[in-house]
Enzyme design. Structure first.
Site, PDB file in Angstrom:
ATOM      1  N   CYS A  64       0.771  -0.941   0.532  1.00  0.00           N
ATOM      2  CA  CYS A  64       0.222  -0.120   0.159  1.00  0.00           C
ATOM      3  C   CYS A  64       1.182   1.488   0.065  1.00  0.00           C
ATOM      4  O   CYS A  64       0.336   2.345   0.022  1.00  0.00           O
ATOM      5  CB  CYS A  64      -1.319   0.412   1.524  1.00  0.00           C
ATOM      6  SG  CYS A  64      -1.914  -1.292   1.095  1.00  0.00           S
TER       7      CYS A  64
ATOM      8  N   HIS B 172     -10.350   2.587  -1.164  1.00  0.00           N
ATOM      9  CA  HIS B 172      -8.510   2.150  -1.162  1.00  0.00           C
ATOM     10  C   HIS B 172      -7.631   1.933  -2.307  1.00  0.00           C
ATOM     11  O   HIS B 172      -7.862  -0.173  -2.231  1.00  0.00           O
ATOM     12  CB  HIS B 172      -8.126   2.171   0.440  1.00  0.00           C
ATOM     13  CG  HIS B 172      -6.796   1.360   0.877  1.00  0.00           C
ATOM     14  ND1 HIS B 172      -5.314   2.114  -0.034  1.00  0.00           N
ATOM     15  CD2 HIS B 172      -6.360   0.431   1.122  1.00  0.00           C
ATOM     16  CE1 HIS B 172      -4.834   1.212   0.345  1.00  0.00           C
ATOM     17  NE2 HIS B 172      -4.173   0.933   0.964  1.00  0.00           N
TER      18      HIS B 172
ATOM     19  N   CYS C  85       0.241   3.334   6.223  1.00  0.00           N
ATOM     20  CA  CYS C  85       0.947   1.946   6.152  1.00  0.00           C
ATOM     21  C   CYS C  85       0.648   0.747   5.394  1.00  0.00           C
ATOM     22  O   CYS C  85      -0.017   0.996   4.674  1.00  0.00           O
ATOM     23  CB  CYS C  85      -0.073   1.112   7.642  1.00  0.00           C
ATOM     24  SG  CYS C  85      -1.714   0.898   7.122  1.00  0.00           S
TER      25      CYS C  85
END
Lengths: 441, 447
Positions: A105, A396, A427
């Site tokens: 990510c 996301h 994160c």
């Protein structure tokens, strides 16, 4: 990264300050929920669309930019050159080099840091950083057993060997390999990991739902005031993030059943966790001179960046706690306090991620024992946190989140005025975290 | 050719049938392509008396390497006829026009041109001259209806002493750029035209803004302005941003996602044009919407949204765009009216109001002393039936009638509207302001 690594904090700079890379603008396509609006769009389709919108906004058709760095987390084997292929399918000059980046990510933000650093060093004058991910058009691979059998067959030289290889075939091998959102070393999903950390930190359900509700409200308000008019280009009929629920309330969120964690203490629901999402983003960076030559605005500069990783496998640390460890390095290098930032963007992988990170920085014990600090980093004024919403509302698409945040934060800082500083925290799977500081130009 | 009727009557069997039944057969129009000559063939140029404009046209055509003839020999075929009747003062003078043009019509080449040049009736000395000057319009329009095979007839009215300013109009009307401009009157007045260094790039170095540039006519305007050398700032609503990006990237311009009804729309456009492109020379107010209903059923939302997008927003943007520090001196403003603003259209009281208002606005802006002093021209196109996504949704029968009820027996293309706008945007055409030119193939509506 252990806190003692701080001894090397200032060693990275050579003599003289390198120039700072400018964040000039950004573009993303609206994010769509998995198997919905972009169900049939590929990563390459979406990344190309994000780049095309960026090119149009900044008048770069036919131009050769220094490089394009982007990536995807869920990636087909055929997409080994995803970013270069996207560039070739775009209006940029075909002489624009490109490469893929992949840091879970953190991909999008890491790509921006890579491009920014090359600009800072004078190796390139301009670049595009981006990311794309599809949870819908997922790479389904052949079963591992079948793959081994086929490879053995391929290596076979005699008819006998071939027959023998084929006897290895089993009906069970027809079950394909589907990418799973789990950590290979623990077998736990990211949500399960987060649930453990949230429980350790005693993060309440109410606090998580409040984060989620305000994410939706803030994002909806940003849309209403036209904030995204120069940050977004519609795609396949979508003009807004599909996951956005402007009418979300804490009360409605409270009715959802927990999906991660077990029993009484389970607090994480589909409402305060980000859904699987499809989308792409791109950010235009450059030197101040390059921007000025083209009459392009400089929204902000990339001031500094830091990545960190934690040992979540055996080290008794939460999977998504790495950003907490990255921050003190940044603060020390910049001579700043957390409270000095005008705006802070903490990627909402889960509402609990934001809350545990904030709690860790407030904890004297954590800051002393884990970060090796004399005093806690302290509390953050919530009015400065994710003021235009974050991933809980927007969604996301893993690698696209970094670009979304960099472009939005640069614009927000620009609105605040020259010198305003903002912090980005993302994160990532594998116990990693990526952080960056932007400053309004 | 998109039309089903046109496709049918141009098929081998359909052609025979159409001829036997006397049905109209739409021709394939000659349209401009970079590098092609103004006209394909020689041009008959003549007129009454000294014919000052005819003299200029001969020189213009010579510079383009096109042969001109003063009279026709038997069997001669010409691509165009230019008839200078600027000296006409008595009805009997009009026979000179008949005598020049009539022999040329039978042999006129496909997509031929008849251009009549005259003077403004309102500036005539005496009753006979006024009547004679006005008669030219009736002759020209009737010729337009008589012509076949994609040929057109247009009238150019040249102000006293503005003869040199007519060059750009003649050049345009002769060319394939004016394929769907038929039966129109173009008025050429004072002004200081400057010829481009290269007629293939008449807008070189210019910065243009086009609103509503994502699709249809607006996208075509962006294409044509860019082809002619302009840098194009493409504007459309954020929801149309993906199509807008395609347009901007195709023309090598920039995209600005913006609702033209926003209070600061003019400021945003000007700031963008100034910061990115160093200024603004050409403003094309193309953005428009329809919200059709019979007036009996028209609600306030439909009414006011159409008037605000199509007219109110232009007035607001102009406050910034046309102010000092806005569009550069010698710049060009082009508005988009509609045949519905001239003839009216059932179910389009709101649209008709806005598009007639556009004409009123062009009249007033063109007459504005401040803008005149700055050499800024203001004109409008009024499209007739143009083949777009919008007209593709019109019911079949209505659509076919719309296509056929004009002298060219076909709908126009977005590029035809765009070409006229690009012509209005030329510095070479500085003598043309306050004009509303219909791009309608000489539609019967509102004629």
């Amino acid at each position: 990264m252990s806190p003692s690594a701080s001894s090397s904090r200032s060693a990275s700079r050579t003599s003289g300050q390198p120039r700072r890379a400018a964040v000039i603008g950004g573009n993303r396509i609206p994010f769509a929920r998995q198997n919905a609006a972009y169900a049939k769009a590929s990563n390459q389709d979406m990344l190309t669309a994000a780049i095309e919108g960026l090119v149009a906004r900044h008048g770069l058709a036919g131009e050769q930019v220094g490089e394009v760095a982007a990536g995807a987390v869920l990636k087909h084997a055929r997409d080994f050159n995803l970013t270069r292929e996207s560039v070739l399918g775009s209006s940029l000059s075909a002489r624009t080099p490109a490469y893929d980046v992949q840091q879970a990510c953190g991909t999008g933000l890491e790509a921006a840091i890579l491009v920014g650093n090359k600009i800072a060093l004078g190796q390139i004058e301009s670049g595009i950083a981006g990311g794309t991910d599809t949870a819908s058009d997922a790479p389904i691979a052949v079963n591992e057993g079948l793959r081994e059998t086929l490879l053995t067959l391929n290596r076979a030289k005699t008819p006998g060997q071939r027959v023998k290889a084929l006897t290895g075939l089993r009906p069970s091998q027809l079950v394909p390999e589907i990418p799973r959102n789990v950590e290979p070393r623990t077998g736990l999903s990211m949500g399960e990991h987060m649930a453990q950390t949230a429980k350790q930190w005693g993060i309440s359900r109410e606090a998580q739902d409040e984060i989620a509700a305000s994410s939706h409200h803030n994002l909806a308000a940003a849309y209403d005031r036209g904030f995204f008019d120069d940050l977004m280009t519609p795609f396949l009929g979508q003009t807004r993030d599909q996951n956005l629920r402007p009418d979300s309330t804490v009360e409605k969120l409270a009715t959802l059943k927990p999906v991660f964690g077990r029993g009484e203490g389970a607090t994480m629901t589909a409402g305060n966790s980000t859904p699987l999402t499809d989308g792409a983003s791109a950010v235009l960076l450059g030197s101040d001179e390059w921007a000025q030559e083209r009459g392009l605005p400089v929204l902000a500069h990339l001031v500094d960046a830091q990545t960190a990783a934690v040992d979540y496998v055996t080290g008794n640390e939460g999977l998504l706690m790495a950003p907490a460890y990255a921050l003190p390095h940044l603060l020390a290098r910049q001579g700043m306090k957390l409270q000095d930032f005008d705006l802070v963007e903490i990627h909402e992988a889960f509402a609990a991620t934001v809350l545990t990170t904030l709690a860790a920085w407030e904890s004297e014990e954590f800051c002393r024992d884990r970060l090796g600090l004399d005093a806690p980093i302290g509390a953050l004024d919530r009015d400065r946190l994710n003021v235009n919403g974050s991933s809980l509302a927007a969604g996301h698409p893993f690698a696209a989140t970094g670009g979304r945040i960099v472009a939005s934060l640069a614009k927000m800082l620009h609105e605040k005025g020259s010198g305003a500083r903002g912090l980005i925290s993302i994160c990532a799977a594998g116990g990693q975290g990526v952080m960056a500081i932007l400053e309004a130009a | 050719m998109a039309g089903t009727y046109a496709g049918l009557v141009n098929s081998p069997v359909g052609r025979k049938l159409a001829t036997q039944l006397g049905l109209p057969r739409p021709a394939t129009l000659r349209r401009y392509a970079v590098g092609e000559p103004l006209v394909e063939g020689s041009v008959l140029v003549g007129g009454l008396g000294p014919a000052p404009v005819a003299e200029r046209v001969r020189a213009l055509l010579k510079s383009e390497g096109i042969d001109t003839v003063d009279e026709l020999a038997d069997g001669d075929r010409v691509a165009a006829v230019v008839a200078d009747l600027t000296e006409a003062a008595e009805p009997s003078d009009l026979d000179a026009l008949r005598a020049l043009v009539a022999p040329a019509l039978r042999g006129l080449r496909p997509s031929g041109r008849v251009i009549v040049v005259g003077r403004e009736p309102s500036s005539a000395n005496g009753f006979a001259q006024a009547a004679t000057r006005r008669a030219l319009e009736g002759i020209t329009r009737s010729i337009g209806k008589e012509l076949r095979a994609g040929a057109t007839a247009n009238l150019v009215l040249v102000g006293d002493g503005a003869e040199a300013n007519a060059d750009a109009a003649v050049r345009f009307l002769l060319s394939g750029r004016a394929a769907y401009v038929d039966g129109q009157v173009v008025r050429v007045g004072p002004g200081t035209p400057t010829e481009p260094a290269d007629w293939a790039k008449p807008l070189a170095g210019k910065v243009a803004v086009v609103t509503g540039a994502a699709r249809g006519i607006g996208a075509s305007i962006a294409d044509v302005l860019a082809r002619d050398g302009a840098t194009v700032l493409c504007v459309d609503i954020p929801a149309a941003g993906d199509s807008l990006a395609r347009t901007a990237n195709r023309v090598g311009g920039t995209a600005l996602q913006l609702d033209v009804t926003a209070d600061d729309a003019g400021r945003q456009i000007l700031d963008h044009a100034t910061a990115r492109h160093g200024g603004l020379d050409i403003v094309v107010h193309n953005a428009g919407i329809t919200r059709d209903k019979l007036l009996a059923n028209m609600d306030q939302a439909r009414w006011s949204s159409v008037l605000d997008v199509n007219l109110g927003s232009i007035l607001r943007m102009n406050e910034v765009l046309l102010a000092d520090g806005g569009i550069r001196d010698g710049g060009h403003v082009v508005l988009v009216s509609s045949i519905a603003g001239i003839a009216g259209n059932r179910g389009q009281t709101n649209y008709g109001a806005s598009k007639a208002g556009v004409i009123g606005l062009v009249d007033a802006l063109a007459a504005d002393e401040g803008l005149r002093a700055r050499g800024i021209t203001v004109n409008a196109v009024a499209p007739g039936f143009i083949e777009t996504e919008m007209t593709a949704k019109v019911p079949f029968a209505t659509r076919e009638v719309g296509r056929l009820l004009n002298s060219l027996n076909q709908g126009g293309l977005p590029v035809d509207v765009a070409e006229t706008i690009a012509w209005f945007s030329q510095d070479a055409n500085a003598g043309v302001t306050g004009n509303v030119v219909r791009v309608c193939g000489q539609s019967l509506l509102g004629a």
